[in-house]
Write a protein that holds these residues in place. Sequence first.
Motif, short mmCIF file in Angstrom:
data_model
loop_
_atom_site.label_atom_id
_atom_site.label_comp_id
_atom_site.label_asym_id
_atom_site.label_seq_id
_atom_site.Cartn_x
_atom_site.Cartn_y
_atom_site.Cartn_z
N SER A 180 46.80 37.14 36.00
CA SER A 180 45.47 37.77 36.00
C SER A 180 44.33 36.76 36.04
O SER A 180 43.42 36.87 36.87
CB SER A 180 45.32 38.68 34.78
OG SER A 180 46.16 39.81 34.90
N ILE A 181 44.34 35.77 35.15
CA ILE A 181 43.22 34.82 35.09
C ILE A 181 43.14 33.97 36.36
O ILE A 181 42.06 33.85 36.96
CB ILE A 181 43.32 33.91 33.84
CG1 ILE A 181 43.26 34.77 32.58
CG2 ILE A 181 42.21 32.86 33.85
CD1 ILE A 181 41.92 35.32 32.22
N PRO A 182 44.26 33.37 36.83
CA PRO A 182 44.16 32.60 38.08
C PRO A 182 43.70 33.45 39.27
O PRO A 182 42.92 32.98 40.09
CB PRO A 182 45.59 32.07 38.30
CG PRO A 182 46.24 32.12 36.98
CD PRO A 182 45.60 33.26 36.24
N PHE A 183 44.17 34.69 39.35
CA PHE A 183 43.75 35.55 40.45
C PHE A 183 42.26 35.81 40.38
O PHE A 183 41.56 35.73 41.40
CB PHE A 183 44.52 36.88 40.42
CG PHE A 183 44.04 37.86 41.46
CD1 PHE A 183 44.41 37.72 42.79
CD2 PHE A 183 43.21 38.92 41.11
CE1 PHE A 183 43.95 38.60 43.76
CE2 PHE A 183 42.76 39.82 42.07
CZ PHE A 183 43.13 39.65 43.40
N LEU A 184 41.75 36.11 39.19
CA LEU A 184 40.33 36.41 39.04
C LEU A 184 39.47 35.19 39.34
O LEU A 184 38.52 35.27 40.12
CB LEU A 184 40.05 36.93 37.63
CG LEU A 184 38.62 37.40 37.36
CD1 LEU A 184 38.26 38.58 38.25
CD2 LEU A 184 38.45 37.77 35.89
N VAL A 185 39.82 34.05 38.76
CA VAL A 185 39.01 32.84 38.92
C VAL A 185 39.02 32.35 40.36
O VAL A 185 37.97 32.17 40.99
CB VAL A 185 39.48 31.73 37.96
CG1 VAL A 185 38.77 30.41 38.26
CG2 VAL A 185 39.24 32.13 36.52
N LEU A 186 40.22 32.15 40.91
CA LEU A 186 40.32 31.62 42.27
C LEU A 186 39.87 32.64 43.31
O LEU A 186 39.29 32.28 44.33
CB LEU A 186 41.76 31.16 42.55
CG LEU A 186 42.24 29.99 41.68
CD1 LEU A 186 43.72 29.71 41.94
CD2 LEU A 186 41.42 28.74 41.90
N GLY A 187 40.12 33.93 43.02
CA GLY A 187 39.67 34.97 43.93
C GLY A 187 38.15 35.05 44.00
O GLY A 187 37.58 35.18 45.08
N VAL A 188 37.48 34.94 42.86
CA VAL A 188 36.02 34.97 42.84
C VAL A 188 35.45 33.76 43.56
O VAL A 188 34.51 33.87 44.35
CB VAL A 188 35.50 35.08 41.39
CG1 VAL A 188 34.00 34.75 41.31
CG2 VAL A 188 35.75 36.47 40.83
N ILE A 189 36.01 32.58 43.29
CA ILE A 189 35.51 31.37 43.96
C ILE A 189 35.68 31.49 45.47
O ILE A 189 34.80 31.13 46.25
CB ILE A 189 36.22 30.11 43.43
CG1 ILE A 189 35.88 29.89 41.96
CG2 ILE A 189 35.81 28.87 44.23
CD1 ILE A 189 36.69 28.78 41.29
N THR A 190 36.82 32.01 45.90
CA THR A 190 37.06 32.22 47.33
C THR A 190 36.07 33.24 47.89
O THR A 190 35.52 33.05 48.98
CB THR A 190 38.51 32.68 47.57
OG1 THR A 190 39.41 31.69 47.07
CG2 THR A 190 38.78 32.88 49.05
N TYR A 191 35.82 34.30 47.15
CA TYR A 191 34.89 35.35 47.61
C TYR A 191 33.48 34.80 47.80
O TYR A 191 32.74 35.26 48.67
CB TYR A 191 34.87 36.51 46.61
CG TYR A 191 34.24 37.77 47.14
CD1 TYR A 191 35.02 38.79 47.64
CD2 TYR A 191 32.86 37.92 47.15
CE1 TYR A 191 34.44 39.96 48.14
CE2 TYR A 191 32.27 39.08 47.65
CZ TYR A 191 33.07 40.09 48.14
OH TYR A 191 32.49 41.23 48.65
N LEU A 192 33.11 33.80 47.00
CA LEU A 192 31.76 33.23 47.11
C LEU A 192 31.56 32.53 48.46
O LEU A 192 30.43 32.28 48.86
CB LEU A 192 31.50 32.26 45.96
CG LEU A 192 31.40 32.92 44.57
CD1 LEU A 192 31.23 31.88 43.48
CD2 LEU A 192 30.30 33.96 44.52
#
Length: 199
Positions: A72-84
């Motif tokens: 959950s945490i890696p998906f949220l963190v890396l996913g948000v950074i990628t989305y930016l």
Amino acid sequence: MSETPQKQSRLAQALLVVGGLLALMWALEGLDTVTANALDNFGIEPRQLSDLPNILWAPLLHFGWPHLISNSIPFLVLGVITYLSGPVKWLVTTVISAIFSGLAAWLLSPIGTITAGVSGVIFGYLTYLLVRGIFSRKIGQILISLVVFVLYGSVLLGVLPGTPGVSWLAHLGGAVGGVIAAWLLHNRSRDARPQQMAY
């Protein structure tokens, strides 16, 4: 001065989209729990033609709460950074990473196994963030890649065989997908160079 509200809006959108997808994973795991793990059957079984479509939704499914919590945490963190980087870039990276991860599991995993989970996509985000600066030659993206490597670089060991019950092949496929996404989305250096002409 107008960039700050725009960046805040993009961050809010990233948290909404990536967080919403994560919430869907939690809801599906709750459904899986009350149905005696019935959703686990929608994972990827190697070389089963009927399971090829499962590549699309297997990343949303997990084998129990500990599996989901660890992702959950890696998906949220890396996913948000990628989305930016932009919604389209996030979507392309997500889809390519999921497909390459799923195909690697489908083609190469041992018969009698079943693969599910979002970790292949996580590896795609990680490698995308690590290499996009190389293709784009943008200092800001290179600096972000260094920070991501310091925080999550050790995760790359997951592309190596070793841990029982962990699909390193799906990790490796997702990582390859992330590199391919970065190349497709950011390799503009050749096009941007002025053409040399002799006279």
